[in-house]
Design a protein around this motif. Structure first.
Motif, short mmCIF file in Angstrom:
data_model
loop_
_atom_site.label_atom_id
_atom_site.label_comp_id
_atom_site.label_asym_id
_atom_site.label_seq_id
_atom_site.Cartn_x
_atom_site.Cartn_y
_atom_site.Cartn_z
N LYS A 115 16.90 9.83 5.00
CA LYS A 115 16.49 8.48 5.40
C LYS A 115 17.55 7.93 6.36
O LYS A 115 18.74 8.18 6.16
N TYR A 131 1.77 9.43 -4.77
CA TYR A 131 1.32 9.24 -3.39
C TYR A 131 1.42 7.75 -3.13
O TYR A 131 1.58 6.96 -4.08
N SER A 132 1.32 7.35 -1.86
CA SER A 132 1.62 5.96 -1.53
C SER A 132 0.70 4.98 -2.26
O SER A 132 -0.53 5.15 -2.31
N SER A 133 1.34 3.94 -2.80
CA SER A 133 0.64 2.88 -3.52
C SER A 133 -0.53 2.28 -2.72
O SER A 133 -1.56 1.92 -3.29
N MET A 158 4.68 -3.67 0.54
CA MET A 158 5.17 -2.92 -0.64
C MET A 158 5.33 -1.44 -0.32
O MET A 158 6.03 -0.71 -1.03
N PHE A 175 3.22 -3.96 -7.75
CA PHE A 175 3.64 -2.67 -7.20
C PHE A 175 3.82 -1.63 -8.31
O PHE A 175 3.29 -0.52 -8.24
N SER A 233 0.00 11.55 0.33
CA SER A 233 -0.43 10.23 0.83
C SER A 233 -1.38 10.38 2.02
O SER A 233 -2.36 9.65 2.14
N ASP A 273 -0.98 1.79 9.02
CA ASP A 273 -0.43 2.78 9.96
C ASP A 273 0.80 2.20 10.65
O ASP A 273 1.75 2.93 10.95
N HIS A 306 16.95 6.33 -5.06
CA HIS A 306 17.21 7.48 -4.17
C HIS A 306 17.84 7.12 -2.83
O HIS A 306 18.32 8.02 -2.13
N PHE A 335 7.00 0.08 1.71
CA PHE A 335 8.38 0.50 2.01
C PHE A 335 9.17 0.82 0.75
O PHE A 335 10.32 1.27 0.85
N GLY A 336 8.57 0.56 -0.41
CA GLY A 336 9.24 0.90 -1.67
C GLY A 336 10.04 -0.25 -2.22
O GLY A 336 10.09 -1.33 -1.63
N PRO A 337 10.68 -0.03 -3.38
CA PRO A 337 11.40 -1.12 -4.06
C PRO A 337 12.55 -1.66 -3.21
O PRO A 337 12.99 -0.99 -2.27
N HIS A 394 4.65 12.51 0.61
CA HIS A 394 4.16 12.10 1.93
C HIS A 394 2.85 12.85 2.27
O HIS A 394 1.86 12.25 2.70
N SER A 419 16.29 0.78 -5.74
CA SER A 419 15.83 2.08 -5.22
C SER A 419 16.83 3.17 -5.62
O SER A 419 17.92 3.25 -5.07
N ASN A 477 14.99 0.89 2.54
CA ASN A 477 13.64 0.32 2.37
C ASN A 477 13.60 -1.12 2.89
O ASN A 477 12.66 -1.53 3.59
#
Ligand code: 3HC
Length: 315
Positions: free
Chosen positions: A217, A107-109, A196, A267, A44, A129, A207, A198-200, A41, A205, A221
């Motif tokens: 969390k 870091y974020s895609s 994307m 992604f 990123s 954002d 994790h 938000f992740g897979p 984070h 996912s 996601n």
């Protein structure tokens, strides 16, 4: 026996919504998960300064320039709070930055896409954002105290960022035909990469389940992605623009918008270092770190001098 009791106390705190603090016992995997997520984070936020920093000299007015400078500075601040919060988990900032530069930390895609026009700054504010806030407001309730507290201020600032982005797009969409076209083009390019972020999908996912059990969390996601899509599908109407998804349609049964297929191949490519700007971003960060070496040395020498002066005064 002792570890068993500590494990029980830890889980009890989690279940009763009592924050875990740095001095508390925690499972090693909880600590590692937090370091992974918080350092990713922080990275990123810092890498995220680059695509927007590109437009500071080209902002269309003094007011827009001042706002953009403030926003980019905010991102630097977010990175610093997050590195400090992560340091409470027994890792140094140098180690985290070293991992980023060695390609070992992600870091974020989203920050591997180029900012081609001024409207991209609007699209980043509104969409990037906006997606960040959707993901980060629940992190204010994260079970780890230092992360949760850092997120409160970060989210306040992100809300301002989101609004300034929407304001740029609103101004362009009410401007000339060419300006409206530029705003639509930016949304077309940033929409899919934003969702994307938000992740897979949840079933891909690794994790999510454990992080939800530990209340790191609070939503999966897919849950957050859906909330974001629902909000944007309405907001884009105010802009009198469209989202580039032919399948986007309100589903009255689900009480959510249905949406089209995400290109997970894209992604994976971006996350694995093969996006449009990955190399450029890492080169810029490594160069900036090297060029800043003298500043770090000077700050450390100054801190040492102050410390010695204080020791002398006490003696
Ligand atoms: N970009 C890059 N990597 C991503 C990613 C993305 N958008 N989404 C997921 N990944 C990675 C994960 O890090 C993980 O990789 P790893 O195992 O090697 O560490 C892998 O893909 C599997 O994903 P999971 O869903 O299982 O991973 P998480 O449970 O960690 O969920 C996350 C991913 C939702 C991004 C979560 O880490 C999170 O909420 N992080 C905190 C928020 C954050 O980092 N946001 C980044 C954007 S910040 C920002 O945009 C700044 C603002 O100013 C605009």
């Amino acid at each position: 026996m002792q570890a068993f009791d500590e494990g029980k106390i830890f889980l009890d705190k989690i279940s009763r919504e009592i924050k875990i603090e740095p001095q508390d016992w925690m499972p090693e995997q909880y600590r590692k998960t937090l370091i992974r997520q918080m350092s990713q984070h922080a990275h990123s936020e810092i890498v995220g300064m680059l695509p927007e920093g590109n437009w500071i000299t080209r902002a269309p007015s003094l007011k827009r320039k001042a706002i953009l400078i403030a926003k980019v500075q905010d991102e630097a601040g977010h990175g610093l709070y997050l590195y400090s919060a992560a340091e409470t988990l027994n890792i140094t900032r140098e180690e985290m930055i070293g991992q980023l530069h060695a390609g070992k930390a992600k870091y974020s895609s989203i920050f591997n896409y180029p900012t081609l026009t001024w409207a991209d700054i609007g699209a980043i504010g509104w969409l990037v954002d906006g997606a960040a806030i959707m993901n980060q407001v629940p992190l204010c309730r994260c079970s780890y105290g230092p992360y949760a507290r850092a997120m409160i201020r970060i989210c306040k600032e992100e809300s301002f960022h989101q609004r300034q982005g929407f304001d740029i797009l609103f101004t362009l969409s009410n401007g000339t035909g060419a300006q409206k076209k530029m705003a639509q083009d930016a949304i077309n390019r940033w929409w899919w990469p934003s969702i994307m972020m938000f992740g897979p999908n949840d079933d891909a996912s690794p994790h999510t389940k454990q992080s939800m059990d530990w209340k790191i969390k609070r939503f999966t996601n897919d849950e957050l992605r859906q909330k974001f899509i629902d909000v944007c599908a309405e907001q884009v109407k105010v802009l009198r623009l469209t989202l580039p998804d032919e399948k986007l349609k309100w589903n009255d049964e689900r009480k959510h918008y249905d949406f089209g297929d995400i290109d997970w191949e894209e992604f994976r490519n971006v996350v694995n270092g093969n996006g449009p700007c990955n190399k450029e971003r890492m080169d810029a960060r490594i160069r900036a770190h090297k060029e800043g070496e003298w500043v770090r040395e000077a700050a450390a020498a100054h801190a040492e001098k102050i410390k010695l002066r204080q020791q002398k005064a006490v003696a």
